[in-house]
Design a protein around this motif. Structure first.
Motif, short mmCIF file in Angstrom:
data_model
loop_
_atom_site.label_atom_id
_atom_site.label_comp_id
_atom_site.label_asym_id
_atom_site.label_seq_id
_atom_site.Cartn_x
_atom_site.Cartn_y
_atom_site.Cartn_z
N ARG A 102 -6.57 2.56 -12.81
CA ARG A 102 -7.54 1.91 -12.98
C ARG A 102 -7.91 0.78 -12.06
N PHE A 103 -9.44 0.62 -11.86
CA PHE A 103 -10.15 -0.36 -10.81
C PHE A 103 -10.17 -1.61 -11.31
N LEU A 104 -10.24 -2.69 -10.32
CA LEU A 104 -10.46 -3.97 -10.74
C LEU A 104 -11.06 -4.81 -9.33
N TYR A 105 -12.27 -5.39 -9.55
CA TYR A 105 -12.57 -6.33 -8.34
C TYR A 105 -12.36 -7.83 -8.80
N ALA A 106 -12.46 -8.50 -7.38
CA ALA A 106 -12.32 -9.93 -7.52
C ALA A 106 -13.14 -10.69 -6.59
N LYS A 107 -13.37 -11.63 -6.51
CA LYS A 107 -14.22 -12.26 -5.17
C LYS A 107 -13.15 -12.61 -4.20
N LEU A 108 -13.50 -12.52 -2.87
CA LEU A 108 -12.76 -12.53 -1.83
C LEU A 108 -12.53 -14.22 -1.46
N ALA A 119 -14.76 14.14 -8.75
CA ALA A 119 -14.57 12.75 -7.84
C ALA A 119 -13.20 12.75 -6.95
N THR A 120 -13.29 11.86 -6.19
CA THR A 120 -12.12 11.75 -5.11
C THR A 120 -11.29 10.51 -5.11
N CYS A 121 -10.83 9.98 -6.30
CA CYS A 121 -10.32 8.96 -6.27
C CYS A 121 -9.01 8.42 -5.72
N PRO A 122 -8.98 7.24 -5.12
CA PRO A 122 -7.73 6.78 -4.46
C PRO A 122 -6.72 6.41 -5.63
N LEU A 123 -5.36 6.91 -5.34
CA LEU A 123 -4.24 6.37 -6.02
C LEU A 123 -3.75 5.28 -5.56
N GLU A 175 -13.51 -4.54 0.25
CA GLU A 175 -14.77 -3.95 0.25
C GLU A 175 -15.98 -4.99 0.01
N GLY A 176 -16.89 -5.05 1.29
CA GLY A 176 -17.89 -6.11 1.40
C GLY A 176 -17.14 -7.34 1.40
N GLU A 177 -17.72 -8.15 0.26
CA GLU A 177 -17.30 -9.63 -0.13
C GLU A 177 -16.25 -9.66 -1.19
N GLU A 178 -15.77 -8.42 -1.48
CA GLU A 178 -14.86 -8.55 -2.89
C GLU A 178 -13.46 -8.14 -2.40
N LEU A 179 -12.48 -8.33 -3.16
CA LEU A 179 -11.42 -7.30 -3.15
C LEU A 179 -11.27 -6.54 -4.21
N PHE A 180 -10.81 -5.37 -3.77
CA PHE A 180 -10.80 -4.00 -4.70
C PHE A 180 -9.48 -3.80 -4.97
N ASP A 191 -6.23 14.16 0.03
CA ASP A 191 -6.49 13.61 1.03
C ASP A 191 -5.93 12.19 1.08
N LYS A 192 -5.97 11.78 2.42
CA LYS A 192 -5.69 10.33 2.82
C LYS A 192 -6.92 9.65 2.81
N GLN A 193 -7.21 8.37 2.10
CA GLN A 193 -8.24 7.44 2.19
C GLN A 193 -8.03 6.25 3.02
N GLU A 194 -8.59 5.95 3.99
CA GLU A 194 -8.30 4.74 5.06
C GLU A 194 -8.80 3.87 4.61
N MET A 195 -8.12 2.64 4.16
CA MET A 195 -8.50 1.38 3.79
C MET A 195 -7.94 0.16 4.38
N ILE A 196 -8.63 -0.96 4.38
CA ILE A 196 -8.24 -2.25 4.86
C ILE A 196 -7.42 -3.37 3.74
N ILE A 197 -6.33 -3.61 4.28
CA ILE A 197 -5.73 -4.41 3.17
C ILE A 197 -5.71 -5.92 3.85
N PRO A 198 -6.54 -6.92 3.33
CA PRO A 198 -6.60 -8.06 4.23
C PRO A 198 -5.90 -9.18 3.63
N GLY A 199 -5.16 -9.11 2.62
CA GLY A 199 -3.89 -9.97 2.03
C GLY A 199 -3.44 -9.53 1.00
N VAL A 200 -2.61 -10.14 0.27
CA VAL A 200 -1.80 -10.04 -1.20
C VAL A 200 -2.32 -10.88 -1.88
N VAL A 201 -2.06 -10.69 -3.25
CA VAL A 201 -2.37 -11.45 -4.24
C VAL A 201 -0.99 -11.49 -5.42
#
Length: 284
Positions: free
Chosen positions: A218-224, A249-253, A196-201, A170-180
């Motif tokens: 793999r996944f990683l979070y950081a404060k926005l 599970a239905t994990c994004p790639l 994702e809320g107040e965090e970058l995923f 499937d395609k999972q819709e996500m919002i990209i607010p910027g780049v790091v």
């Protein structure tokens, strides 16, 4: 001078020890959450709803199959358009709760409704799942302070909506607010996190994938950050997606720009126990 140097060394050593201890504590809490009731190790089934009625129970004829200790006939999920409703079998005791994660609890089993693209599915959670009972432990790279990276966050003038591929196709819709941006081995790399809320995923893959780390990502979070500027990315806290522990599970790639051409030998290693995602069983 010698005294000053010694004091500086002790202070630096103490800070490094405190940092290592904090990461180890975070890792212990990560494993405790994973093993807790109703978490990912409890996910024992995923069934895509078809339009109309979808029977639920442990009977072999049920479209949504429950564990053997569940009622033979628990009820029916009815899907009409984009609306799903559950009707329990007469006389069957169930708990129905409508909230951000709609679910039905019956016979010790929890059924949650999820949407992926145009499809609706029912995820089955059973705290007696084989994945939970046979869980071994998480494996980690040693804590490496050099992978606690000072990066730069560059917000986009207008956040963009994108679609990530997922393991289920499937395609999972996500919002990209910027780049790091961050530097490593004399090179600059860019990652596209999602909001994702107040965090970058971050959904990331590197050259350790399929060798010492989980193949898909793999996944990683950081404060926005509130604006453009410094941001800390701690790869020592990079962890495996749910798909490493259950095939339901239905994990994004990771998108192309998040596939790093370097080895990130930090964070969580590949899980070697049962449940590693390969391919979903065909839906009934």
């Amino acid at each position: 001078m010698r005294l000053a140097s010694a004091l500086l060394f002790l202070a630096s050593s103490s800070a490094a020890s405190e940092y290592t201890a904090s990461v180890q504590k975070w890792r212990q809490e990560r494993e405790a959450r994973l093993k807790s009731p109703d978490n990912w190790l409890s996910v024992a089934g995923l069934f895509w709803l078809k339009p109309g009625e979808n029977t639920v129970g442990s009977h072999p004829s049920a479209r949504i199959s429950l564990p053997k200790n569940a009622p033979a006939s628990a009820g029916v999920f009815t899907l009409v358009g984009d609306a799903a409703a559950f009707r329990p079998t007469r006389g069957q005791a169930v708990t129905i709760r409508a909230n951000s994660e709609d679910f039905v609890r019956v016979g010790g089993v929890k059924l949650s409704l999820l949407q992926r693209g145009a499809r609706y599915g029912i995820r089955v959670r059973d705290n007696n799942s084989e994945y939970r009972k046979k869980f071994t432990k998480l494996e980690w790279f040693p804590v490496d302070p050099s992978w606690r990276v000072n990066a730069k966050y560059i917000p986009l003038e207008k956040p963009r909506t994108t679609f990530f591929d997922s393991i289920t196709g499937d395609k999972q819709e996500m919002i990209i607010p910027g780049v790091v941006e961050f530097s490593r081995e004399g090179k600059t790399f860019r990652l596209s996190p999602v909001l994702e809320g107040e965090e970058l995923f971050f959904v990331v893959r590197d050259t350790t994938a399929g060798k010492s780390t989980y193949p898909a990502a793999r996944f990683l979070y950081a404060k926005l950050p509130k604006k453009s500027g410094p941001i800390e990315i701690d790869f020592n806290k990079m962890y495996n997606p749910p798909c490493a522990f259950t095939p339901y599970a239905t994990c994004p790639l990771p998108p192309k720009e998040n596939r790093l051409p370097i080895a990130v030998e930090a964070g969580e290693k590949m899980y070697r126990g049962s449940g590693v995602h390969s391919e979903l069983p065909p839906a009934k």
